[in-house]
Write a protein that holds these residues in place. Structure first.
Motif, PDB file in Angstrom:
ATOM      1  N   MET A   1      93.753  85.730  23.410  1.00 48.30           N
ATOM      2  CA  MET A   1      94.667  85.430  22.318  1.00 48.30           C
ATOM      3  C   MET A   1      94.057  84.427  21.340  1.00 48.30           C
ATOM      4  SD  MET A   1      98.492  84.032  22.233  1.00 48.30           S
ATOM      5  CE  MET A   1      97.858  82.406  22.343  1.00 48.30           C
TER       6      MET A   1
ATOM      7  N   TYR B   1      94.192  85.850  29.377  1.00 46.25           N
ATOM      8  CA  TYR B   1      95.173  86.013  28.316  1.00 46.25           C
ATOM      9  C   TYR B   1      94.981  84.946  27.244  1.00 46.25           C
ATOM     10  CZ  TYR B   1      99.665  87.194  26.211  1.00 46.25           C
ATOM     11  OH  TYR B   1     100.638  87.613  25.351  1.00 46.25           O
ATOM     12  N   ALA B   2      94.834  83.697  27.702  1.00 47.38           N
ATOM     13  CA  ALA B   2      94.677  82.578  26.761  1.00 47.38           C
ATOM     14  C   ALA B   2      93.419  82.757  25.929  1.00 47.38           C
ATOM     15  CB  ALA B   2      94.626  81.258  27.534  1.00 47.38           C
TER      16      ALA B   2
ATOM     17  N   TYR C   1      94.526  86.072  35.268  1.00 46.04           N
ATOM     18  CA  TYR C   1      95.290  86.688  34.194  1.00 46.04           C
ATOM     19  C   TYR C   1      95.630  85.658  33.116  1.00 46.04           C
ATOM     20  CZ  TYR C   1      98.935  89.207  31.710  1.00 46.04           C
ATOM     21  OH  TYR C   1      99.680  89.810  30.732  1.00 46.04           O
ATOM     22  N   THR C   2      96.099  84.502  33.558  1.00 46.72           N
ATOM     23  CA  THR C   2      96.508  83.463  32.615  1.00 46.72           C
ATOM     24  C   THR C   2      95.342  83.030  31.732  1.00 46.72           C
ATOM     25  OG1 THR C   2      98.109  82.681  34.213  1.00 46.72           O
ATOM     26  CG2 THR C   2      97.582  81.188  32.416  1.00 46.72           C
TER      27      THR C   2
END
Lengths: 214, 236
Positions: B16, B12-13, B8-9
């Motif tokens: 974005m 997400y990064a 997820y991290t």
């Protein structure tokens, strides 16, 4: 910090919302009480015009980064939240800088690196961490505007004294005549330190509750 | 999905970053033409300032520039180059880093009726950062007709006076000759008091010795590179 608690009274402009806007002017001013954002306050305040533009830029970045982070707050992974915050701030600052370069080139030249340095302004990141991560978008937006304006007011106050005493001018208009010899010290960065110090003294003398805050 | 998981991290990064990058790239490209026009106009106004036209509005400055000024690009042998580069696009600081034979030297010719002046660009270092400017010569190729200077970060009230106080630090250059009585190139120097050679000196800025020295050096060095060209013009 007390204001990390949820600040919402259910209406758009309730008492709590108004406090979000007005507190930074007085008892919770980012510069004089939280003592954040000092570096840029030293750098750009030798004249009123760049200070005004800087203040507007900070209000814009602070308000919209607060809004964006508040909207994203439930999805941001905890371990990279600071990086996410910084990316949002950097994107907004780049937007401001590029727009200034395209539409207000003279001011862009005058402010040079300092617009870019809004990214490192601790006020903005501080508000994101302390407020926007735990509050709803509208309240966060108001908090951003309040803190940005709170910063801007101090910036303009400092710039007023520096430009007036340093050059005898206000917004570039010569107010004092030929007889006035500009005080070059007021134009140098340390002058901002003295003036901010005096403002802090004055504020704490009036409201003794602030004395032990920081 | 678990907000703290690695997948997820990282996802997400990545997402974005891509969104922000695309948005900023779009912004930069769409504003670029305007920014370029601003830069050009600002250079044009600095050049006009060197011939004494310092109170023109933006639109007028652009018009006057187009009417009266012609950009020339010279190579290291002081011959006009055949490449069609615009003199305004040449960045002196970058040219200085190139090998000698590849350097280009921009120059501007100002013509108003009978009146002809040559405007030489200058670039050097002040106390904190870059300083630059333009110096105009009369058509005797020796008398300074005007000078304008700018800086990136000189101290307000001290070094910044080269731009903020044209009356004291630009105007005194006007009318001075860059050659001494023996015909030797000496340029014009800022010096405290300006007493030992008033014909080729102006009073330096008190408290800004390093900025003054920087101005002296850039004026001397940059004028010097163009002297062969002026010699050629004189004999032809």
């Amino acid at each position: 910090m007390a204001d990390t608690a949820t600040a919402s009274s259910g209406t758009l402009m309730g008492k709590k919302e108004r406090r979000l806007l007005t507190d930074p002017f007085n008892d919770n001013n980012p510069i004089t009480v939280q003592v954040l954002g000092i570096c840029s306050a030293l750098a750009v305040t030798s004249a009123l015009k760049p200070s005004l533009v800087m203040a507007i830029a900070v209000v814009f970045v602070c308000a919209f980064s607060n809004l964006a982070i508040s909207l994203l707050r439930k999805g941001i992974p905890g371990r990279i939240r600071m990086i996410v915050q910084l990316t949002v701030i950097a994107a907004l600052v780049t937007l401001v800088e590029q727009s200034l370069k395209a539409f207000q080139y003279d001011l862009y030249k005058q402010l040079s690196v300092y617009v870019g340095l809004i990214i490192t302004n601790c006020i903005i990141m501080g508000r994101l961490e302390a407020f926007a991560m735990g509050n709803k978008p509208w309240q966060s937006f108001l908090d951003g505007v309040g803190n940005g304006v709170g910063y801007g007011v101090i910036l303009l106050a400092v710039a007023f004294f520096r430009e007036f005493l340093g050059k005898g001018q206000i917004f570039g208009y010569q107010l004092l005549g030929e007889w006035y010899v500009g005080n070059a010290l007021m134009l140098a960065p340390p002058a901002a330190m003295f003036i901010i110090g005096l403002i802090i003294w004055f504020q704490r003398a009036r409201n003794t509750e602030l004395v032990d805050v920081s | 999905m678990d907000r703290e998981s690695n997948v997820y991290t990282v996802t997400y990064a990545v997402i974005m970053t891509v969104i922000v990058a695309v948005a900023l790239a779009f912004l930069a490209t769409s504003l670029q033409p305007r920014q370029y026009a601003n830069e050009q106009l600002s250079t044009k106004m600095d050049i006009l300032k060197a011939v004494g036209l310092d109170d023109l509005e933006k639109e007028e400055a652009a018009r006057v520039y187009d009417e009266r000024i012609e950009g020339i690009v010279l190579n290291v042998d002081m011959e006009m180059t055949s490449d069609t580069v615009n003199a305004l696009d040449i960045d002196l600081a970058k040219e200085g880093k190139k090998p000698m034979e590849e350097r280009r030297y921009p120059l501007w010719k100002y013509t108003e009726g009978e009146d002809v002046r040559y405007i030489v660009p200058m670039s050097g270092s002040g106390l904190w950062d870059r300083i630059w400017g333009y110096v105009a010569l009369e058509d005797d190729y020796a008398t300074i007709a005007g000078i304008s200077m700018d800086h990136k970060a000189e101290t307000p009230g001290l070094g910044a006076e080269i731009k903020d106080n044209p009356e004291d630090y630009n105007a005194p250059y006007v009318g001075k000759s860059i050659y001494n009585d023996e015909g030797e190139f000496v340029a014009v120097k800022m010096k405290k008091g300006s007493k030992d050679d008033p014909d080729h000196q102006i009073d330096a800025i008190t408290g800004a010795t390093i900025t003054s020295d920087g101005v002296n050096e850039m004026l001397y060095e940059d004028l010097k590179s163009y002297l062969p060209y002026f010699k050629k013009l004189k004999t032809s």
